[in-house]
Motif scaffolding. Structure first.
Motif, mmCIF file in Angstrom:
data_model
loop_
_atom_site.group_PDB
_atom_site.id
_atom_site.type_symbol
_atom_site.label_atom_id
_atom_site.label_comp_id
_atom_site.label_asym_id
_atom_site.label_seq_id
_atom_site.Cartn_x
_atom_site.Cartn_y
_atom_site.Cartn_z
ATOM 1 N N ILE A 146 8.490 -6.818 2.154
ATOM 2 C CA ILE A 146 9.673 -7.642 2.421
ATOM 3 C C ILE A 146 10.422 -7.129 3.647
ATOM 4 C CG2 ILE A 146 11.944 -8.323 1.531
ATOM 5 C CD1 ILE A 146 10.685 -8.258 -1.295
ATOM 6 N N THR A 147 10.718 -5.836 3.669
ATOM 7 C CA THR A 147 11.530 -5.297 4.771
ATOM 8 C C THR A 147 10.773 -5.341 6.094
ATOM 9 O OG1 THR A 147 10.825 -3.033 4.223
ATOM 10 C CG2 THR A 147 12.890 -3.815 3.267
ATOM 11 N N PHE A 148 9.464 -5.097 6.053
ATOM 12 C CA PHE A 148 8.695 -5.133 7.299
ATOM 13 C C PHE A 148 8.631 -6.558 7.840
ATOM 14 C CE2 PHE A 148 4.865 -5.056 9.969
ATOM 15 C CZ PHE A 148 5.102 -3.914 10.706
ATOM 16 N N ASP A 149 8.365 -7.511 6.964
ATOM 17 C CA ASP A 149 8.278 -8.906 7.406
ATOM 18 C C ASP A 149 9.598 -9.384 7.994
ATOM 19 O OD1 ASP A 149 5.647 -9.079 6.641
ATOM 20 O OD2 ASP A 149 6.047 -10.048 4.714
ATOM 21 N N TYR A 180 8.105 -13.388 14.409
ATOM 22 C CA TYR A 180 6.821 -13.606 13.737
ATOM 23 C C TYR A 180 7.041 -13.794 12.234
ATOM 24 C CZ TYR A 180 3.492 -12.623 17.510
ATOM 25 O OH TYR A 180 2.730 -12.701 18.653
ATOM 26 N N ASP A 181 6.363 -14.801 11.668
ATOM 27 C CA ASP A 181 6.373 -14.986 10.223
ATOM 28 C C ASP A 181 5.273 -14.134 9.590
ATOM 29 O OD1 ASP A 181 8.489 -16.823 9.753
ATOM 30 O OD2 ASP A 181 7.275 -18.415 10.660
ATOM 31 N N PRO A 182 5.375 -13.856 8.276
ATOM 32 C CA PRO A 182 4.360 -13.028 7.609
ATOM 33 C C PRO A 182 2.972 -13.639 7.744
ATOM 34 C CG PRO A 182 6.239 -13.390 6.162
ATOM 35 C CD PRO A 182 6.444 -14.274 7.345
ATOM 36 N N GLY A 183 1.995 -12.785 7.907
ATOM 37 C CA GLY A 183 0.616 -13.250 8.047
ATOM 38 C C GLY A 183 -0.336 -12.076 8.174
ATOM 39 N N GLU A 184 -1.542 -12.367 8.524
ATOM 40 C CA GLU A 184 -2.577 -11.328 8.638
ATOM 41 C C GLU A 184 -2.208 -10.302 9.698
ATOM 42 O OE1 GLU A 184 -7.282 -11.412 9.727
ATOM 43 O OE2 GLU A 184 -6.567 -12.997 8.393
ATOM 44 N N TRP A 185 -1.642 -10.771 10.810
ATOM 45 C CA TRP A 185 -1.294 -9.849 11.905
ATOM 46 C C TRP A 185 -0.192 -8.887 11.476
ATOM 47 C CZ3 TRP A 185 3.130 -8.937 14.893
ATOM 48 C CH2 TRP A 185 2.930 -8.165 16.045
ATOM 49 N N THR A 186 0.850 -9.395 10.830
ATOM 50 C CA THR A 186 1.961 -8.521 10.429
ATOM 51 C C THR A 186 1.511 -7.516 9.373
ATOM 52 O OG1 THR A 186 2.718 -10.117 8.763
ATOM 53 C CG2 THR A 186 3.715 -10.254 10.958
ATOM 54 N N GLU A 187 0.636 -7.924 8.447
ATOM 55 C CA GLU A 187 0.165 -6.995 7.414
ATOM 56 C C GLU A 187 -0.722 -5.910 8.017
ATOM 57 O OE1 GLU A 187 -0.296 -5.222 3.676
ATOM 58 O OE2 GLU A 187 1.221 -6.527 4.584
ATOM 59 N N SER A 188 -1.546 -6.280 8.984
ATOM 60 C CA SER A 188 -2.378 -5.284 9.672
ATOM 61 C C SER A 188 -1.511 -4.284 10.419
ATOM 62 C CB SER A 188 -3.329 -5.993 10.650
ATOM 63 O OG SER A 188 -4.062 -5.052 11.400
ATOM 64 N N LEU A 189 -0.460 -4.781 11.049
ATOM 65 C CA LEU A 189 0.453 -3.903 11.773
ATOM 66 C C LEU A 189 1.175 -2.966 10.808
ATOM 67 C CD1 LEU A 189 1.500 -3.555 14.756
ATOM 68 C CD2 LEU A 189 3.442 -4.974 14.085
#
Length: 482
Positions: free
Chosen positions: A174-177, A186-195
């Motif tokens: 939650i906090t990272f997104d 940026y909205d949550p997605g594969e790229w944000t989770e990888s980062l």
């Protein structure tokens, strides 16, 4: 071989003897704060780390305060250091940032955050960038823009919960997104989770030996930092090209590109990288610990549920929280304050004396480190009754809370006051609202707090969740009352 070993031992003992004699002489000459510097070279670092790896690190400071008083000298992380557990002295340290004291951080943190990060900036540049950062997290911006994103992202993460979860991991998502959204849109997605997964490795290296050859943790952190920097550099280059073509976005990256300082890509990347760390780690830990403390205090949890059920009863199931809802959470703010006080995510700050400093009858020599301990003040019975117990009611009508105001400093103070302090409070309040109105839960196993290298629970707080049908409960309660 035996002769060589004996010779080396003799040299060590002689060096240690000279060290102890010189140290005692210097202490008398300068009137240093009382204390013990421990073993030559090692000091008391091992005792400090051992204490903070337990659920109760207080004895390290308690024993020294009882023996020497609220200001004492020790030797940790390779340097002589003056510890302050006195709120007035801590305030003096915070207010004289850039005058008598300057920021000082372990080499591992400095290297991983980057030389252009906000925590390492000084002077007028730090003042400008700190002000810019605060402008993206003030109450007006939160009310008009960020609250809808906070509510949406909390719901988005909670929608995926089934049965058993690791609450600390979910809070970090939650906090990272939200931080990525705030900084780069940026909205949550594969790229944000990888980062985010790379960020975990970067943070693990903060309190490691900053030598890749000796520390696998630091080596992994450096590699992860390189990957994060490459990903952010690509975003910055793309956004810069769009900016020059006339496309504008109202986020932190947009403000950096539009600023008069003409920052390079490297400077912007360092700045964003450090802000992502700040927004990701601390707030998610506070969220987790708030739930842990409430679970262990059933009366507080019941009162919090009553407050939020009342708010949700006036709204439809899918309706987002409004600013007026946030402002109608008085007991929630008591819970927030008490969680911040007991958890002490930032246990204190290191600073370095820029000159010889005379305070409270002692001298802090130029070049020495000082540590202003917020944790020691927050957990001192002189300032808070039964200070080491979680008691949110102490904040009702300000009764039981420490006075004067600088006794309670969960976000630091002075020119380096945490720029996201107000945003953190709102995020925690929204998170608690949805947590208590949408779920009931029980811990699946015992989980303890530790405070080194960062404050966290050992097992990331595993819980079993069950969805609440709050509207059916409200209807049933209404029928019973009628």
């Amino acid at each position: 071989m035996a002769i060589l070993f004996g010779y080396l031992l003799l040299c060590f003992l002689v060096s240690a003897g000279f060290f102890i004699v010189f140290r005692a002489s210097r202490s008398r000459r300068l009137r240093l704060p009382p204390g013990g510097l421990g073993l030559p070279f090692v000091g008391e670092t091992l005792q400090l780390i051992a204490a903070y790896k337990t659920e109760n690190p207080e004895p390290f400071i308690d024993e020294r305060v009882n023996r020497y008083g609220p200001i004492f000298t020790t030797h940790v992380f390779g340097e002589p250091t003056v510890f302050s557990t006195d709120p007035e002295t801590n305030r003096f340290i915070l207010q004289n940032e850039g005058k008598l004291f300057e920021g000082s951080y372990p080499g591992s943190i400095s290297n991983l955050l980057g030389k252009h990060s906000l925590v390492l900036m000084k002077g007028s540049l730090h003042k400008r960038m700190h002000s810019l950062t605060m402008s993206f997290g003030n109450s007006t911006i939160i009310r008009d823009h960020l609250l809808v994103d906070i509510d949406r992202l909390v719901r988005f993460t909670m929608d995926s919960w089934t049965d058993r979860i690791l609450l600390m991991e979910e809070a970090k998502k939650i906090t990272f997104d939200l931080t990525v959204k705030q900084l780069m849109s940026y909205d949550p997605g594969e790229w944000t989770e990888s980062l985010r997964k790379e960020y975990v490795l970067v943070i693990e290296g903060f309190f490691s030996i900053p030598l890749p050859i000796f520390s696998p943790t630091y080596r992994r952190a450096i590699k992860a930092r390189t990957k994060v920097a490459e990903a952010l550099s690509l975003v910055v280059r793309q956004r810069r090209a769009k900016y020059e073509a006339g496309e504008r976005k109202n986020d932190m990256l947009g403000a950096l590109l539009a600023g008069e300082d003409n920052f390079s890509d490297e400077q912007i990347v360092d700045f964003l990288l450090a802000l992502l760390v700040a927004g990701y780690e601390t707030t998610s830990t506070i969220m987790t610990l708030a739930v842990k403390f409430l679970t262990e205090t059933p009366l507080a949890l019941a009162q919090l549920k009553e407050e939020h059920d009342g708010i949700r009863a006036k709204k439809s199931e899918a309706e987002a929280l409004q600013w007026s809802d946030y402002k109608s959470m008085p007991f929630t703010q008591c819970v927030v304050n008490e969680t911040l006080r007991v958890a002490n995510i930032i246990s204190g700050v290191f600073r370095r004396a820029s000159t010889d400093i005379h305070i409270k009858g002692y001298t802090i020599p130029k070049g020495w480190k000082v540590f202003a301990s917020f944790r020691a003040v927050h957990l001192d019975h002189e300032h808070f009754k039964d200070a080491r117990s979680f008691n949110p009611w102490r904040w009702q009508n300000n009764s039981g809370a420490g006075s004067p105001g600088y006794v309670f400093t969960p976000f630091g103070g002075g020119t380096r006051l945490c720029p996201g302090y107000e945003l953190a409070r709102v995020m925690l309040s929204v998170f608690l609202h949805h947590m208590v109105t949408r779920f009931s839960w029980v811990p699946t196993e015992e989980d303890k707090l530790v405070f080194f290298p960062t404050t966290r629970t050992q097992k990331r707080y595993p819980i079993k969740v069950q969805r609440r049908d709050i509207f059916s409960q409200i209807k049933s309660k209404t029928r019973d009352q009628s």
